[in-house]
Scaffold this motif. Structure first.
Motif, short mmCIF file in Angstrom:
data_model
loop_
_atom_site.label_atom_id
_atom_site.label_comp_id
_atom_site.label_asym_id
_atom_site.label_seq_id
_atom_site.Cartn_x
_atom_site.Cartn_y
_atom_site.Cartn_z
N VAL A 183 0.88 -1.09 0.14
CA VAL A 183 0.01 0.02 0.12
C VAL A 183 0.91 1.39 -0.10
N VAL A 184 0.70 2.18 -1.11
CA VAL A 184 1.38 3.43 -0.86
C VAL A 184 0.73 4.47 -0.33
N GLN A 185 1.15 4.87 0.72
CA GLN A 185 0.44 5.94 1.56
C GLN A 185 0.63 7.30 0.71
N PRO A 186 -0.61 8.12 0.96
CA PRO A 186 -0.55 9.42 -0.02
C PRO A 186 0.73 10.31 0.41
N GLU A 187 1.24 10.42 1.61
CA GLU A 187 2.17 11.29 2.00
C GLU A 187 3.43 10.85 1.51
N VAL A 188 3.57 9.52 1.16
CA VAL A 188 4.81 9.29 0.42
C VAL A 188 4.91 8.94 -1.06
N ALA A 189 3.62 8.93 -1.80
CA ALA A 189 3.66 8.70 -2.95
C ALA A 189 4.42 9.68 -3.81
N LEU A 190 5.15 9.11 -4.97
CA LEU A 190 5.88 9.93 -5.84
C LEU A 190 4.87 10.67 -6.77
N PRO A 191 5.07 12.08 -6.90
CA PRO A 191 4.38 12.64 -7.61
C PRO A 191 4.20 12.11 -9.34
N ARG A 192 3.02 12.46 -9.97
CA ARG A 192 2.89 12.05 -11.13
C ARG A 192 2.76 13.04 -12.20
N VAL A 193 3.24 12.98 -13.39
CA VAL A 193 2.71 14.21 -14.34
C VAL A 193 2.65 13.42 -15.71
N ARG A 194 1.79 14.05 -16.61
CA ARG A 194 1.48 13.30 -17.64
C ARG A 194 1.95 14.30 -18.90
N CYS A 195 2.77 13.73 -19.73
CA CYS A 195 3.22 14.09 -20.76
C CYS A 195 3.77 15.41 -20.76
N PRO A 196 4.75 15.80 -19.88
CA PRO A 196 5.30 17.12 -19.63
C PRO A 196 6.16 17.54 -20.74
N SER A 197 6.32 18.75 -21.25
CA SER A 197 7.27 19.41 -22.04
C SER A 197 8.51 19.04 -21.45
N LEU A 198 9.60 19.17 -22.52
CA LEU A 198 11.01 19.18 -22.03
C LEU A 198 11.08 20.28 -20.91
N GLU A 199 10.93 21.45 -21.66
CA GLU A 199 11.23 22.59 -20.53
C GLU A 199 10.47 22.27 -18.96
N HIS A 200 9.33 21.81 -19.07
CA HIS A 200 8.79 21.74 -17.93
C HIS A 200 9.37 20.50 -16.91
N PHE A 201 9.91 19.43 -17.65
CA PHE A 201 10.61 18.42 -16.95
C PHE A 201 12.24 18.70 -16.46
N ARG A 202 12.67 19.76 -17.20
CA ARG A 202 14.03 20.21 -17.17
C ARG A 202 13.85 20.85 -15.75
N ASP A 203 12.88 22.13 -15.91
CA ASP A 203 12.92 22.92 -14.84
C ASP A 203 12.42 22.48 -13.46
N ASN A 204 11.52 21.58 -13.51
CA ASN A 204 10.97 21.22 -12.24
C ASN A 204 11.33 19.92 -11.70
N TYR A 205 12.16 19.20 -12.49
CA TYR A 205 12.61 17.63 -12.01
C TYR A 205 14.13 17.44 -12.36
N LEU A 206 14.65 17.67 -13.69
CA LEU A 206 15.69 17.50 -13.81
C LEU A 206 16.73 18.25 -12.99
N ILE A 207 16.65 19.71 -13.10
CA ILE A 207 17.59 20.54 -12.36
C ILE A 207 17.39 20.51 -11.06
N PRO A 208 16.29 20.44 -10.44
CA PRO A 208 16.23 20.25 -8.89
C PRO A 208 16.37 18.92 -8.52
N GLN A 209 16.65 17.96 -9.29
CA GLN A 209 16.80 16.63 -8.85
C GLN A 209 15.56 16.09 -8.10
N LYS A 210 14.39 16.10 -8.45
CA LYS A 210 13.30 15.64 -7.98
C LYS A 210 12.84 14.34 -8.60
N PRO A 211 12.70 13.32 -8.24
CA PRO A 211 11.88 11.98 -8.76
C PRO A 211 10.67 12.42 -9.03
N VAL A 212 10.14 11.69 -10.34
CA VAL A 212 8.73 11.96 -10.58
C VAL A 212 8.45 10.76 -11.63
#
Length: 371
Positions: A183-212
């Motif tokens: 069971v994956v509890q909501p407080e530890v669930a990884l964020p999900r994003v659908r079909c992000p642009s390359l810029e959105h992925f770069r700025d929000n996850y790749l550069i700040p090093q956040k899993p998604v």
């Protein structure tokens, strides 16, 4: 020590019309037209006895109107055995990084001559395919990577029964009841994003090093509709590959083995659930089946109790789903994020994130790493 893929027993039944003149003509077209064109070039020095053996094998290959038959094919086969056996000792005499490329090329030539002898003699093609794979795995490229081109030709000529038998064998393997789904509890669930642009992925996850977890970005892959366990048996069941066997690679019984894809599928179901990290970015693409994944930040490295040895320094000692908190008391301080990765989803794992993966079904994933 005999090299894997060495001499087989007495000649079995012929592989049928495909092993005749048409197949030999197709195989022969992969090689230089004249004997002097097969240069036997090596990238370094080898013992003096080796080059005469290579030249003798080359002479047998180009003799008798370009197809060794009878005694010549048998002699070529024996020379292939000798070259593989001799170079195999050199390949296993020390650390792999210290193995001379020249000896790996000698091994590749031994595999090439052995495979060609099998085809020229009209023998079953599976041993020749295995010899090509061994040369690709343990040898070094020769003659513009001729072994890769040769094995494609041979695999296409394998009797259809071989491919069907591999697929049928996979269907007969024992299927065990799946383990409980965490069971994956909501407080530890990884964020999900659908079909992000390359810029959105770069700025929000790749550069700040956040899993998604990324959704919808591999739906167009042909493998999402075609791949299955039976499909792998049909298209690659005869191919020899390196396989890791064991529950975890930190366990004493863990090992590596060279075996065919169909043998692996029919004999083993492997869940490697050790916690470790990679020093590169990773996109973990789930093709079929499900995997339970936990991620721990590099900031929690000390709380994950990495092994002290240099080889396993990026591997945790803790069984994360059943931790020994007496032995590893600080593990309770380690925060994690988790998900159940479904087919078609992609997990971005930043550099040095610790990741724990457990298969919930028979599953297949594709990973991409970059620095």
């Amino acid at each position: 020590m005999a090299a894997p893929g060495g001499a087989e027993g007495p000649a079995g039944p012929a592989a049928g019309p495909a092993a005749g003149g048409a197949l030999w003509a197709e195989v022969r077209a992969l090689l230089p037209g004249a004997e002097e064109g097969l240069t036997l070039a090596l990238s370094g020095e080898v013992e003096d006895c080796v080059l005469p053996l290579l030249r003798r094998a080359r002479g047998l290959l180009y003799g008798e109107a370009g197809r060794p038959c009878g005694a010549a094919a048998a002699a070529l086969r024996r020379l292939g055995d000798v070259l593989r056996d001799y170079s195999w000792e050199k390949l296993n005499a020390g650390p792999w990084r210290e193995v001379s490329k020249a000896w790996r090329q000698v091994y590749a030539y031994g595999c090439l001559f052995g495979a060609l002898a099998e085809v020229a003699a009209g023998r079953p093609l599976a041993p020749a395919v295995r010899l090509c794979d061994m040369g690709l795995l343990m040898g070094a490229s020769v003659l513009d990577n001729v072994l890769a081109r040769l094995v494609r030709v041979l695999q296409a000529h394998l009797p259809g029964g071989k491919r069907r038998a591999a697929a049928e064998g996979s269907a007969k393997r024992v299927r065990t009841d799946p383990p409980p789904v965490p069971v994956v509890q909501p407080e530890v669930a990884l964020p999900r994003v659908r079909c992000p642009s390359l810029e959105h992925f770069r700025d929000n996850y790749l550069i700040p090093q956040k899993p998604v977890v990324l959704e919808g970005i591999i739906d167009h892959w042909p493998c999402m509709k075609k791949w299955s366990v039976d499909y792998f048996c049909q298209v690659a069941g005869c191919r020899t590959v390196p396989v890791e066997l064991g529950t975890r690679y930190t366990d004493e019984e863990w090992s590596q083995k060279l075996m065919t894809v169909s043998d692996f599928i029919n004999q083993y179901i492997v869940n490697e659930n050790t916690v470790g990290y990679l020093a590169q970015h990773q996109l973990f693409d789930q093709v079929f089946g499900r995997k339970y994944i936990r991620l721990y930040s590099p900031q929690d490295s000390e709380n994950l109790y990495p092994h002290e040895s240099q080889i396993l320094h990026n591997t945790s000692q803790v069984d994360v789903e059943d931790p020994d908190l007496v032995k590893f008391p600080n593990f309770r301080k380690a925060a994690f994020q988790s998900c159940i990765l479904m087919p078609g989803q992609v997990l971005f794992i930043p550099v040095k994130y610790w990741h724990y993966v457990r298969s919930l079904d028979i599953s297949f994933s594709v990973s991409f790493w970059w620095s």
